[in-house]
Design a protein around this motif. Structure first.
Motif, PDB file in Angstrom:
ATOM      1  N   THR A   1      -4.126  -1.233  -4.324  1.00  0.00           N
ATOM      2  CA  THR A   1      -2.741  -1.471  -3.907  1.00  0.00           C
ATOM      3  C   THR A   1      -1.824  -0.529  -4.676  1.00  0.00           C
ATOM      4  O   THR A   1      -2.233   0.077  -5.663  1.00  0.00           O
ATOM      5  CB  THR A   1      -2.305  -2.927  -4.156  1.00  0.00           C
ATOM      6  OG1 THR A   1      -2.083  -3.117  -5.551  1.00  0.00           O
ATOM      7  CG2 THR A   1      -3.332  -3.915  -3.642  1.00  0.00           C
ATOM      8  N   GLN A   2      -0.592  -0.443  -4.228  1.00  0.00           N
ATOM      9  CA  GLN A   2       0.367   0.449  -4.868  1.00  0.00           C
ATOM     10  C   GLN A   2       1.537  -0.328  -5.463  1.00  0.00           C
ATOM     11  O   GLN A   2       2.654   0.181  -5.545  1.00  0.00           O
ATOM     12  CB  GLN A   2       0.862   1.484  -3.861  1.00  0.00           C
ATOM     13  CG  GLN A   2      -0.226   2.408  -3.367  1.00  0.00           C
ATOM     14  CD  GLN A   2      -0.844   3.236  -4.471  1.00  0.00           C
ATOM     15  OE1 GLN A   2      -0.141   3.832  -5.278  1.00  0.00           O
ATOM     16  NE2 GLN A   2      -2.160   3.267  -4.537  1.00  0.00           N
ATOM     17  N   GLY A   3       1.292  -1.550  -5.841  1.00  0.00           N
ATOM     18  CA  GLY A   3       2.344  -2.352  -6.446  1.00  0.00           C
ATOM     19  C   GLY A   3       1.909  -3.793  -6.573  1.00  0.00           C
ATOM     20  O   GLY A   3       0.790  -4.168  -6.225  1.00  0.00           O
ATOM     21  N   ILE A   4       2.826  -4.587  -7.051  1.00  0.00           N
ATOM     22  CA  ILE A   4       2.556  -6.006  -7.274  1.00  0.00           C
ATOM     23  C   ILE A   4       2.869  -6.779  -5.992  1.00  0.00           C
ATOM     24  O   ILE A   4       3.965  -6.664  -5.447  1.00  0.00           O
ATOM     25  CB  ILE A   4       3.396  -6.527  -8.452  1.00  0.00           C
ATOM     26  CG1 ILE A   4       3.018  -5.743  -9.720  1.00  0.00           C
ATOM     27  CG2 ILE A   4       3.203  -8.026  -8.644  1.00  0.00           C
ATOM     28  CD1 ILE A   4       3.933  -5.985 -10.894  1.00  0.00           C
TER      29      ILE A   4
ATOM     30  N   LEU B   1       0.874  -1.162   0.000  1.00  0.00           N
ATOM     31  CA  LEU B   1       0.000   0.000   0.000  1.00  0.00           C
ATOM     32  C   LEU B   1       0.916   1.218   0.000  1.00  0.00           C
ATOM     33  O   LEU B   1       2.127   1.095  -0.164  1.00  0.00           O
ATOM     34  CB  LEU B   1      -0.900   0.001   1.232  1.00  0.00           C
ATOM     35  CG  LEU B   1      -1.875  -1.165   1.384  1.00  0.00           C
ATOM     36  CD1 LEU B   1      -2.749  -0.958   2.617  1.00  0.00           C
ATOM     37  CD2 LEU B   1      -2.744  -1.348   0.158  1.00  0.00           C
ATOM     38  N   HIS B   2       0.366   2.390   0.218  1.00  0.00           N
ATOM     39  CA  HIS B   2       1.187   3.592   0.285  1.00  0.00           C
ATOM     40  C   HIS B   2       1.961   3.590   1.596  1.00  0.00           C
ATOM     41  O   HIS B   2       1.376   3.672   2.667  1.00  0.00           O
ATOM     42  CB  HIS B   2       0.310   4.839   0.171  1.00  0.00           C
ATOM     43  CG  HIS B   2       1.090   6.105   0.191  1.00  0.00           C
ATOM     44  ND1 HIS B   2       1.898   6.476  -0.856  1.00  0.00           N
ATOM     45  CD2 HIS B   2       1.220   7.059   1.131  1.00  0.00           C
ATOM     46  CE1 HIS B   2       2.479   7.616  -0.559  1.00  0.00           C
ATOM     47  NE2 HIS B   2       2.079   8.007   0.642  1.00  0.00           N
ATOM     48  N   GLU B   3       3.278   3.428   1.511  1.00  0.00           N
ATOM     49  CA  GLU B   3       4.203   3.457   2.644  1.00  0.00           C
ATOM     50  C   GLU B   3       3.967   2.364   3.687  1.00  0.00           C
ATOM     51  O   GLU B   3       4.343   2.514   4.850  1.00  0.00           O
ATOM     52  CB  GLU B   3       4.192   4.833   3.323  1.00  0.00           C
ATOM     53  CG  GLU B   3       4.646   5.940   2.397  1.00  0.00           C
ATOM     54  CD  GLU B   3       4.681   7.288   3.065  1.00  0.00           C
ATOM     55  OE1 GLU B   3       4.287   7.412   4.247  1.00  0.00           O
ATOM     56  OE2 GLU B   3       5.108   8.245   2.393  1.00  0.00           O
ATOM     57  N   ARG B   4       3.341   1.273   3.309  1.00  0.00           N
ATOM     58  CA  ARG B   4       3.172   0.142   4.222  1.00  0.00           C
ATOM     59  C   ARG B   4       2.871  -1.123   3.433  1.00  0.00           C
ATOM     60  O   ARG B   4       2.549  -1.062   2.256  1.00  0.00           O
ATOM     61  CB  ARG B   4       2.084   0.404   5.252  1.00  0.00           C
ATOM     62  CG  ARG B   4       0.704   0.596   4.657  1.00  0.00           C
ATOM     63  CD  ARG B   4      -0.264   1.086   5.667  1.00  0.00           C
ATOM     64  NE  ARG B   4       0.217   2.393   6.062  1.00  0.00           N
ATOM     65  CZ  ARG B   4      -0.481   3.328   6.632  1.00  0.00           C
ATOM     66  NH1 ARG B   4      -1.721   3.119   6.929  1.00  0.00           N
ATOM     67  NH2 ARG B   4       0.008   4.495   6.938  1.00  0.00           N
ATOM     68  N   LEU B   5       2.985  -2.253   4.111  1.00  0.00           N
ATOM     69  CA  LEU B   5       2.686  -3.563   3.511  1.00  0.00           C
ATOM     70  C   LEU B   5       1.572  -4.230   4.290  1.00  0.00           C
ATOM     71  O   LEU B   5       1.525  -4.141   5.518  1.00  0.00           O
ATOM     72  CB  LEU B   5       3.913  -4.475   3.589  1.00  0.00           C
ATOM     73  CG  LEU B   5       5.076  -4.216   2.666  1.00  0.00           C
ATOM     74  CD1 LEU B   5       6.262  -5.111   3.047  1.00  0.00           C
ATOM     75  CD2 LEU B   5       4.682  -4.461   1.225  1.00  0.00           C
TER      76      LEU B   5
END
Length: 159
Positions: A104-107, A21-25
């Motif tokens: 989400t902000q990535g894979i 996510l943004h600045e976290r997982l």
């Protein structure tokens, strides 16, 4: 085998996903997520709260798209070229809501979580839609409260 005997098998590891996510997982078991899909068209909902990003279509179903960051009082993330939708299985509180999606902000990455590598971070306060902060294999992650997400959305719909 006699009826009163129990077979106990200790789970060695849980197949999981680390979802950026943004600045976290987020760290979630694989069974929690139905699918990770590329960003598709999002239909905005008029007068929706900041955390309700709109609806998306997944497998011919309309799925609400939420922002965990905004739900927890942080800034609403933006869409980028690495954004995906993580389609979560709900807990079954209402038959009209079998799935919800999070931006989400990535894979995501696969993670094999075992008892020896994971520990609760007691130095972090949980926000409303977080079950727990954990350390796993040198990474810090959040375990989301999917049931709370589901309840909150159903409350918004007055269901």
């Amino acid at each position: 085998m006699k009826a009163n005997q129990r077979i106990e098998k200790k789970v060695q590891e849980v197949a999981s996903l680390l979802i950026p996510l943004h600045e976290r997982l987020l760290l979630v078991p694989n069974v929690t997520v139905a699918e990770i899909v590329p960003v598709t068209q999002v239909t905005a909902i008029q007068d929706a709260p900041e955390w309700y990003l709109g609806n998306c279509v997944w497998r011919e179903q309309t799925i609400p798209l939420l922002s965990l960051e905004a739900l927890n009082g942080d800034a609403r993330p933006s869409f980028n070229n690495r954004s995906r939708f993580a389609v979560f299985n709900t807990t079954g509180l209402h038959e009209s809501l079998p799935f919800i999606a999070l931006l989400t902000q990535g894979i995501p990455r696969l993670a094999r979580v075992n008892e020896e590598e994971i520990s609760e971070r007691e130095d972090m306060d949980n926000k409303p839609f977080e079950l727990m902060h954990v350390s796993w294999a040198g990474e810090e992650a959040i375990i989301p409260d999917v049931a709370a997400l589901e309840r909150h959305f159903l409350d918004y719909l007055h269901l």
